[in-house]
Each structure stands twice: as C-alpha cells, then as structure tokens.
Enzyme design. Sequence first.
Site, short mmCIF file in Angstrom:
data_model
loop_
_atom_site.label_atom_id
_atom_site.label_comp_id
_atom_site.label_asym_id
_atom_site.label_seq_id
_atom_site.Cartn_x
_atom_site.Cartn_y
_atom_site.Cartn_z
N LEU A 196 1.89 -2.73 -3.29
CA LEU A 196 0.58 -3.51 -2.61
C LEU A 196 -0.55 -2.98 -3.14
O LEU A 196 -0.46 -1.68 -2.98
CB LEU A 196 0.88 -3.52 -1.29
CG LEU A 196 2.02 -4.14 -0.56
CD1 LEU A 196 2.29 -4.10 0.96
CD2 LEU A 196 1.80 -5.96 -0.72
N ASP A 197 -1.64 -3.53 -3.10
CA ASP A 197 -2.93 -3.07 -3.46
C ASP A 197 -3.48 -2.44 -2.45
O ASP A 197 -2.93 -2.55 -1.26
CB ASP A 197 -3.93 -4.07 -4.29
CG ASP A 197 -4.40 -5.30 -3.43
OD1 ASP A 197 -4.65 -4.81 -2.18
OD2 ASP A 197 -4.60 -6.26 -3.96
N LYS A 198 -4.61 -1.50 -2.54
CA LYS A 198 -5.13 -0.61 -1.62
C LYS A 198 -5.53 -1.60 -0.28
O LYS A 198 -5.50 -1.10 1.01
CB LYS A 198 -6.33 0.01 -2.07
CG LYS A 198 -6.95 0.97 -1.14
CD LYS A 198 -8.31 1.65 -1.48
CE LYS A 198 -8.95 2.78 -0.68
NZ LYS A 198 -10.05 3.25 -1.01
N SER A 256 -4.26 -4.30 0.80
CA SER A 256 -3.28 -5.27 1.23
C SER A 256 -2.39 -4.52 2.41
O SER A 256 -2.20 -3.33 2.20
CB SER A 256 -2.50 -5.68 0.14
OG SER A 256 -3.18 -6.68 -0.59
N ARG A 314 -4.96 -12.89 -4.67
CA ARG A 314 -6.49 -12.49 -4.77
C ARG A 314 -6.90 -13.30 -5.70
O ARG A 314 -8.16 -14.00 -5.57
CB ARG A 314 -6.82 -11.20 -4.76
CG ARG A 314 -6.24 -10.38 -3.47
CD ARG A 314 -6.90 -8.96 -3.38
NE ARG A 314 -5.98 -8.17 -2.46
CZ ARG A 314 -6.70 -8.19 -1.19
NH1 ARG A 314 -7.69 -8.85 -0.83
NH2 ARG A 314 -6.10 -7.45 -0.26
#
Length: 236
Positions: free
Chosen positions: A105-107, A109, A193
């Site tokens: 999961l990106d930063k 999220s 996104r």
Amino acid sequence: MARTGIARALSKMGFCSRSEAAALIKSGQVTLNGKLTRDPEKPVEIGRDLVRVDGVPVSATKPVYVMLNKPRGLVTSASDEQGRDTVYACFKDPSLPHISPVGRLDKASEGLLLFSNDNSWASRITDPETHLPKTYHVQVSGQVDDLMLQRLSRGVMHEGEKLSLVSVIKLRAGEKNTWLEIILDEGRNRHIRRVLEAYRIEILRLVRVAIGNLKLGKLDKSSWRHLSNAEVALIK
C-alpha cells in the site's frame, strides 16, 4: 527436496529477507555445513544442509500470517533510504519472526495489509494470474454522478497501460465528498489513484478493506493480529 540458493533459503526459513540474507552472506557471517560461504546463490537443501548465521543454527520457523490495519504515512518496506517511518513501526512483539509484506500500500493509503513468512502463500496473493479481487473504499472530493461512474468503470489508458476497474459503485455522498467502493483484480502501481487522476477526481482517503474474502473488519488503526486457520485458507 529441491535445492535453492542459500540467501533464498534463509528467507524461506523466515530468518530474514532475501536481500538481508545476501548481505549477511557477503559479509562472512554465514556458514554452510561448517564452511564459510560468501556466495548468496550457493545451493542448499532446506532441512538437510546445516546453515549457521554467526554460529547459530537456522531452521525453518512456523508459518506466520498477520493482518495489519496500516495507517496513512507509513512506507511499505523494511527500511527507507529517506529515513521515513515504515510499517514495521507497528510491530512491537519480539516473538515475531521475520515477516514480509504481502503486496503493498503506498504511503498515503490505509487499511488491510498482510504479512507472512510463507512465500508460497504470499505469491498466491500477489501473482497477477490469480486475479484475486481487492476491495477499496475511496473518499473523493465533490460529487460523483452516474455518468462519471460509467466512465470510471471503463478504465483509462495511462502511460501506455490499460488501467481497468472490476467495479465502482457509490457508497454514500455528502455535500462536499463522496465515498466509492472500487474493486480491482490486478494491482498496478498507484492503480486507483491514476484512474481517478485521469478524470481530475481528488482522492481524500483510500482504504483497502478486503483481499478476496478476507476482510479488514473492525481492527483498530495501526493494530495487527494473527490470521486464523480459516482466514489463511480463504486465500489458499
């Protein structure tokens, strides 16, 4: 049993990550059957050959399966070159063996993030060929009408990639924002996104709530728990 490189063997046994194992081997901290080796690809047979790190024998650990409710602001990695906090800040239990994130999961999220030392189980989740559905609840700025939902459901072309959504529905809407439920069966970099940005839709929050039939439930933010055998089997 099939033979594998010693760095990968240390990872499969749950001792550390493959890159960390390679560093240990190259620095002269690992022996194989009593002999020093500096070759991370040196073949070994797990359960038969004796591997020691700093003189301590390494054996396969019990498989561990963990669910974390990832908060916003943490990087999904063991360490970060920029010194940012990582998801491992959430784990305080010294009895846990080395576990690796299953996917990312990106930063910015939040939500369901799995960890395990069972590489075979993890690969069934991350392998694009399995098309395992992943469900997200996404809060966006403004109103999203039915026409925009139809457009989003068609996906977009972005930088030469076709980015598709399995489904997108409106959960609820307020005066200034809308919550959407979006399901993917693939996970390209910043997938959701990029789709929403293509339509100039601003994301306020992005929360993963399920992977396949495994649901985040009411687990508190930044908290983690072990999966039950039944939950592990949901992925198998």
